[in-house]
Design a protein around this motif. Structure first.
Motif, short mmCIF file in Angstrom:
data_model
loop_
_atom_site.label_atom_id
_atom_site.label_comp_id
_atom_site.label_asym_id
_atom_site.label_seq_id
_atom_site.Cartn_x
_atom_site.Cartn_y
_atom_site.Cartn_z
N GLY A 1 45.82 62.87 39.28
CA GLY A 1 45.91 62.76 40.73
C GLY A 1 46.41 64.02 41.38
N GLN A 2 46.29 64.04 42.69
CA GLN A 2 46.69 65.21 43.46
C GLN A 2 47.01 64.75 44.88
OE1 GLN A 2 43.55 68.08 43.90
NE2 GLN A 2 44.95 69.70 44.45
N VAL A 3 48.02 65.36 45.49
CA VAL A 3 48.36 65.07 46.88
C VAL A 3 48.22 66.36 47.68
CG1 VAL A 3 50.13 64.25 48.48
CG2 VAL A 3 49.95 63.24 46.20
N LEU A 4 47.48 66.28 48.79
CA LEU A 4 47.24 67.42 49.67
C LEU A 4 47.69 67.02 51.08
CD1 LEU A 4 43.62 68.01 48.42
CD2 LEU A 4 45.57 69.48 47.88
N SER A 5 48.14 68.01 51.86
CA SER A 5 48.63 67.65 53.18
C SER A 5 48.58 68.83 54.13
CB SER A 5 50.07 67.14 53.05
OG SER A 5 50.54 66.64 54.28
N ASN A 6 48.63 68.51 55.41
CA ASN A 6 48.92 69.47 56.46
C ASN A 6 49.82 68.74 57.45
OD1 ASN A 6 47.25 67.95 58.19
ND2 ASN A 6 45.50 69.31 57.94
N LYS A 7 50.00 69.25 58.66
CA LYS A 7 50.94 68.62 59.58
C LYS A 7 50.47 67.27 60.10
CE LYS A 7 52.96 72.95 60.72
NZ LYS A 7 53.74 73.72 61.61
N LYS A 8 49.17 66.97 60.04
CA LYS A 8 48.64 65.71 60.55
C LYS A 8 48.21 64.73 59.47
CE LYS A 8 45.87 65.12 63.92
NZ LYS A 8 44.71 65.13 64.81
N TYR B 1 42.92 58.27 49.20
CA TYR B 1 43.79 57.55 50.13
C TYR B 1 44.26 58.59 51.14
CZ TYR B 1 47.45 54.62 52.07
OH TYR B 1 48.24 53.90 52.92
N GLY B 2 43.77 58.48 52.36
CA GLY B 2 44.08 59.45 53.39
C GLY B 2 44.74 58.80 54.58
N CYS B 3 45.78 59.45 55.12
CA CYS B 3 46.48 58.94 56.29
C CYS B 3 46.57 60.01 57.37
CB CYS B 3 47.89 58.50 55.93
SG CYS B 3 47.94 57.03 54.89
N ASP B 4 46.19 59.62 58.59
CA ASP B 4 46.37 60.43 59.78
C ASP B 4 47.57 59.82 60.51
OD1 ASP B 4 46.39 61.58 62.30
OD2 ASP B 4 44.21 61.59 62.49
N TYR B 5 48.74 60.43 60.31
CA TYR B 5 49.96 59.85 60.83
C TYR B 5 50.05 59.94 62.35
CZ TYR B 5 51.21 59.55 55.97
OH TYR B 5 51.21 59.24 54.65
N SER B 6 49.37 60.89 62.96
CA SER B 6 49.41 61.01 64.41
C SER B 6 48.70 59.82 65.07
CB SER B 6 48.79 62.32 64.87
OG SER B 6 47.40 62.33 64.60
N ILE C 1 43.05 55.19 55.22
CA ILE C 1 41.83 54.65 54.63
C ILE C 1 41.88 54.85 53.12
CG2 ILE C 1 40.52 56.79 54.94
CD1 ILE C 1 38.04 54.94 55.49
N TYR C 2 41.37 53.87 52.38
CA TYR C 2 41.29 53.96 50.93
C TYR C 2 39.83 53.84 50.52
CZ TYR C 2 41.84 52.85 46.01
OH TYR C 2 41.76 52.86 44.63
N LEU C 3 39.37 54.82 49.73
CA LEU C 3 37.98 54.85 49.28
C LEU C 3 37.94 55.02 47.77
CD1 LEU C 3 36.67 57.41 51.92
CD2 LEU C 3 36.43 54.92 52.02
N THR C 4 36.89 54.53 47.15
CA THR C 4 36.66 54.76 45.72
C THR C 4 35.24 55.26 45.55
OG1 THR C 4 35.94 52.46 45.39
CG2 THR C 4 38.28 52.94 45.00
#
Length: 134
Positions: A24-31, A54-59, A64-67
């Motif tokens: 696995g891997q976790v990637l991020s920016n400010k949003k 699994y991606g989250c737009d916190y703003s 969303i979760y995809l496979t």
């Protein structure tokens, strides 16, 4: 017997650390924060894999979760693609050595039908408790 037990334990710990870094891997920016899982499902052949997203737009307080993500590598770039209805999510990352420091950013592009609705750079999150800033 003590040395062989210690060697065996060291081998197991090294194997586990390698396999978890590949899984696995976790990637991020400010949003956005994106977690990619099941990377070991990619066989090394283009168009294979069953990676999760699994991606989250916190703003916007949306996740969303995809496979079913598949990987294709060309010209030093690996792109993983997921489909969800009329949306396509493509995460492109340059090929780097597993232990390379200062890993370059990845690019996430989201398409609605054929139109780009999001394009953003993401960086690997550090695995510590230190505040992370771009």
């Amino acid at each position: 017997m003590g040395k062989s037990w210690l060697s065996c334990l060291s081998f197991i710990l090294v194997s586990l650390s390698f396999s978890t870094s590949v899984a696995g891997q976790v990637l991020s920016n400010k949003k956005l924060t994106v977690s990619i899982g099941n990377q070991q499902s990619w066989t090394g052949r283009n168009g294979t894999g069953n990676l999760s997203y699994y991606g989250c737009d916190y703003s916007q307080d949306q996740c969303i979760y995809l496979t079913g993500g598949t990987v294709t590598c060309r010209n030093g770039i690996c792109s993983t693609t997921w489909k969800n209805k009329n949306y396509t999510y493509v995460l492109s990352s340059p090929l780097t050595a597993a232990n390379e420091r200062g890993k370059p950013s990845s690019t996430l592009i989201v398409y609605s039908d054929s139109k780009v609705i999001l394009e953003t750079k993401l960086l690997p999150l550090p695995f510590d408790n230190i505040n992370y800033s771009q």
